[in-house]
Motif scaffolding. Structure first.
Motif, PDB file in Angstrom:
ATOM      1  N   PRO A  69      43.500  54.764  61.538  1.00 38.12           N
ATOM      2  CA  PRO A  69      44.610  55.216  60.683  1.00 38.12           C
ATOM      3  C   PRO A  69      44.664  54.400  59.398  1.00 38.12           C
ATOM      4  O   PRO A  69      44.070  53.328  59.312  1.00 38.12           O
ATOM      5  N   PRO A  70      45.382  54.886  58.389  1.00 35.72           N
ATOM      6  CA  PRO A  70      45.496  54.151  57.129  1.00 35.72           C
ATOM      7  C   PRO A  70      46.184  52.798  57.338  1.00 35.72           C
ATOM      8  O   PRO A  70      46.960  52.623  58.268  1.00 35.72           O
ATOM      9  N   ALA A  71      45.884  51.863  56.438  1.00 35.11           N
ATOM     10  CA  ALA A  71      46.552  50.561  56.442  1.00 35.11           C
ATOM     11  C   ALA A  71      48.014  50.749  56.082  1.00 35.11           C
ATOM     12  O   ALA A  71      48.423  51.816  55.608  1.00 35.11           O
ATOM     13  N   ALA A  72      48.798  49.702  56.271  1.00 37.20           N
ATOM     14  CA  ALA A  72      50.223  49.747  55.936  1.00 37.20           C
ATOM     15  C   ALA A  72      50.401  50.081  54.450  1.00 37.20           C
ATOM     16  O   ALA A  72      49.600  49.676  53.608  1.00 37.20           O
ATOM     17  N   GLU A  73      51.461  50.805  54.149  1.00 35.28           N
ATOM     18  CA  GLU A  73      51.761  51.200  52.776  1.00 35.28           C
ATOM     19  C   GLU A  73      52.036  49.974  51.919  1.00 35.28           C
ATOM     20  O   GLU A  73      52.653  49.010  52.371  1.00 35.28           O
ATOM     21  N   ILE A  74      51.549  50.013  50.667  1.00 34.50           N
ATOM     22  CA  ILE A  74      51.812  48.937  49.706  1.00 34.50           C
ATOM     23  C   ILE A  74      52.360  49.558  48.428  1.00 34.50           C
ATOM     24  O   ILE A  74      52.233  50.760  48.195  1.00 34.50           O
ATOM     25  N   GLY A  75      52.939  48.728  47.590  1.00 35.63           N
ATOM     26  CA  GLY A  75      53.434  49.194  46.298  1.00 35.63           C
ATOM     27  C   GLY A  75      52.321  49.189  45.263  1.00 35.63           C
ATOM     28  O   GLY A  75      51.300  48.512  45.419  1.00 35.63           O
ATOM     29  N   PHE A  76      52.507  49.930  44.189  1.00 30.33           N
ATOM     30  CA  PHE A  76      51.509  50.008  43.128  1.00 30.33           C
ATOM     31  C   PHE A  76      51.242  48.636  42.519  1.00 30.33           C
ATOM     32  O   PHE A  76      50.108  48.310  42.181  1.00 30.33           O
ATOM     33  N   ASP A  77      52.279  47.816  42.406  1.00 35.43           N
ATOM     34  CA  ASP A  77      52.095  46.465  41.867  1.00 35.43           C
ATOM     35  C   ASP A  77      51.152  45.638  42.737  1.00 35.43           C
ATOM     36  O   ASP A  77      50.399  44.811  42.228  1.00 35.43           O
ATOM     37  N   ASP A  78      51.191  45.848  44.063  1.00 30.46           N
ATOM     38  CA  ASP A  78      50.260  45.154  44.957  1.00 30.46           C
ATOM     39  C   ASP A  78      48.822  45.559  44.640  1.00 30.46           C
ATOM     40  O   ASP A  78      47.925  44.720  44.591  1.00 30.46           O
ATOM     41  N   PHE A  79      48.602  46.837  44.441  1.00 33.01           N
ATOM     42  CA  PHE A  79      47.261  47.325  44.096  1.00 33.01           C
ATOM     43  C   PHE A  79      46.774  46.702  42.792  1.00 33.01           C
ATOM     44  O   PHE A  79      45.624  46.276  42.681  1.00 33.01           O
ATOM     45  N   LEU A  80      47.659  46.615  41.798  1.00 33.24           N
ATOM     46  CA  LEU A  80      47.275  46.071  40.494  1.00 33.24           C
ATOM     47  C   LEU A  80      46.908  44.594  40.547  1.00 33.24           C
ATOM     48  O   LEU A  80      46.196  44.102  39.675  1.00 33.24           O
ATOM     49  N   ARG A  81      47.351  43.887  41.562  1.00 32.46           N
ATOM     50  CA  ARG A  81      47.023  42.466  41.701  1.00 32.46           C
ATOM     51  C   ARG A  81      45.555  42.265  42.073  1.00 32.46           C
ATOM     52  O   ARG A  81      45.003  41.190  41.853  1.00 32.46           O
ATOM     53  N   VAL A  82      44.923  43.282  42.666  1.00 30.80           N
ATOM     54  CA  VAL A  82      43.508  43.192  43.029  1.00 30.80           C
ATOM     55  C   VAL A  82      42.687  43.665  41.831  1.00 30.80           C
ATOM     56  O   VAL A  82      42.739  44.832  41.451  1.00 30.80           O
ATOM     57  N   ASP A  83      41.950  42.748  41.224  1.00 29.53           N
ATOM     58  CA  ASP A  83      41.186  43.037  40.005  1.00 29.53           C
ATOM     59  C   ASP A  83      39.740  43.383  40.385  1.00 29.53           C
ATOM     60  O   ASP A  83      38.941  42.499  40.658  1.00 29.53           O
ATOM     61  N   ILE A  84      39.453  44.677  40.424  1.00 34.82           N
ATOM     62  CA  ILE A  84      38.110  45.156  40.774  1.00 34.82           C
ATOM     63  C   ILE A  84      37.435  45.626  39.498  1.00 34.82           C
ATOM     64  O   ILE A  84      37.944  46.509  38.800  1.00 34.82           O
ATOM     65  N   ARG A  85      36.286  45.024  39.195  1.00 37.75           N
ATOM     66  CA  ARG A  85      35.554  45.334  37.965  1.00 37.75           C
ATOM     67  C   ARG A  85      34.137  45.786  38.282  1.00 37.75           C
ATOM     68  O   ARG A  85      33.589  45.486  39.323  1.00 37.75           O
ATOM     69  N   VAL A  86      33.533  46.454  37.304  1.00 35.48           N
ATOM     70  CA  VAL A  86      32.137  46.861  37.430  1.00 35.48           C
ATOM     71  C   VAL A  86      31.256  45.833  36.730  1.00 35.48           C
ATOM     72  O   VAL A  86      31.617  45.295  35.674  1.00 35.48           O
ATOM     73  N   GLY A  87      30.129  45.555  37.368  1.00 42.80           N
ATOM     74  CA  GLY A  87      29.157  44.635  36.796  1.00 42.80           C
ATOM     75  C   GLY A  87      27.751  45.130  37.058  1.00 42.80           C
ATOM     76  O   GLY A  87      27.544  46.051  37.857  1.00 42.80           O
ATOM     77  N   ARG A  88      26.794  44.518  36.371  1.00 43.11           N
ATOM     78  CA  ARG A  88      25.385  44.884  36.561  1.00 43.11           C
ATOM     79  C   ARG A  88      24.666  43.694  37.193  1.00 43.11           C
ATOM     80  O   ARG A  88      24.776  42.567  36.716  1.00 43.11           O
ATOM     81  N   ILE A  89      23.955  43.953  38.278  1.00 46.32           N
ATOM     82  CA  ILE A  89      23.209  42.891  38.942  1.00 46.32           C
ATOM     83  C   ILE A  89      22.085  42.439  38.020  1.00 46.32           C
ATOM     84  O   ILE A  89      21.268  43.239  37.584  1.00 46.32           O
ATOM     85  N   VAL A  90      22.092  41.143  37.710  1.00 44.32           N
ATOM     86  CA  VAL A  90      21.075  40.541  36.855  1.00 44.32           C
ATOM     87  C   VAL A  90      19.902  40.063  37.708  1.00 44.32           C
ATOM     88  O   VAL A  90      18.747  40.227  37.335  1.00 44.32           O
ATOM     89  N   SER A  91      20.220  39.459  38.851  1.00 47.28           N
ATOM     90  CA  SER A  91      19.172  38.995  39.753  1.00 47.28           C
ATOM     91  C   SER A  91      19.678  38.992  41.181  1.00 47.28           C
ATOM     92  O   SER A  91      20.884  38.938  41.426  1.00 47.28           O
ATOM     93  N   ALA A  92      18.727  39.059  42.111  1.00 47.55           N
ATOM     94  CA  ALA A  92      19.031  39.013  43.537  1.00 47.55           C
ATOM     95  C   ALA A  92      18.012  38.103  44.208  1.00 47.55           C
ATOM     96  O   ALA A  92      16.816  38.181  43.914  1.00 47.55           O
ATOM     97  N   GLU A  93      18.513  37.231  45.074  1.00 48.00           N
ATOM     98  CA  GLU A  93      17.647  36.284  45.776  1.00 48.00           C
ATOM     99  C   GLU A  93      17.918  36.352  47.271  1.00 48.00           C
ATOM    100  O   GLU A  93      19.047  36.646  47.693  1.00 48.00           O
ATOM    101  N   ALA A  94      16.920  36.002  48.060  1.00 48.89           N
ATOM    102  CA  ALA A  94      17.108  35.874  49.495  1.00 48.89           C
ATOM    103  C   ALA A  94      18.087  34.739  49.764  1.00 48.89           C
ATOM    104  O   ALA A  94      18.213  33.803  48.974  1.00 48.89           O
ATOM    105  N   PHE A  95      18.788  34.820  50.878  1.00 48.05           N
ATOM    106  CA  PHE A  95      19.757  33.797  51.275  1.00 48.05           C
ATOM    107  C   PHE A  95      19.518  33.468  52.752  1.00 48.05           C
ATOM    108  O   PHE A  95      20.336  33.779  53.617  1.00 48.05           O
ATOM    109  N   PRO A  96      18.368  32.844  53.050  1.00 44.11           N
ATOM    110  CA  PRO A  96      18.005  32.604  54.455  1.00 44.11           C
ATOM    111  C   PRO A  96      18.954  31.653  55.187  1.00 44.11           C
ATOM    112  O   PRO A  96      19.022  31.685  56.414  1.00 44.11           O
TER     113      PRO A  96
END
Length: 123
Positions: A10-37
């Motif tokens: 089921p869906p998570a508990a309801e939140i207010g729009f201000d709660d959503f705005l506190r989470v800053d999700i941005r788009v980026g471009r991967i410059v490099s990727a390395e193994a992490f053994p």
């Protein structure tokens, strides 16, 4: 906090729009990727460019099952940029790269389906 990856949950508990705005999700471009053994669970070390406003940040991402290292540079991804950095072994993960679990529970990256400016915010 445990995340439920079951698509039938089921869906998570309801939140207010201000709660959503506190989470800053941005788009980026991967410059490099390395193994992490050294990681407990299979993961890669990603270096991601979020453009001039945010800059370059690093992320540990458990995406090894669905992505080859060589296929990641140049790819757009979405990440939460305002969580505190998290120490993972000797690596400092500065952002949380986001994705969805597929039918087998493996992470599939979340990204826009068209090119957008680096640093653009999800709303």
């Amino acid at each position: 906090m445990h995340l439920n990856h079951d698509p039938a949950s089921p869906p998570a508990a309801e939140i207010g729009f201000d709660d959503f705005l506190r989470v800053d999700i941005r788009v980026g471009r991967i410059v490099s990727a390395e193994a992490f053994p050294e990681a407990r669970k299979p993961a890669y070390k990603l270096t991601i460019d979020f453009g001039p406003g945010v800059g370059v940040r690093r992320s540990s991402a458990q995406i090894c099952a669905r992505y080859a290292l060589d296929d990641l540079p140049g790819r757009l991804v979405a990440a939460v940029i305002n969580f505190p950095p998290r120490q993972i072994g000797k690596f400092m993960s500065e952002v949380l790269t986001v994705g969805f679990a597929d039918a087998e529970g493996e992470v599939v990256l979340f990204a826009p389906d068209r090119d957008v400016p680096l640093g653009a915010r999800l709303f």
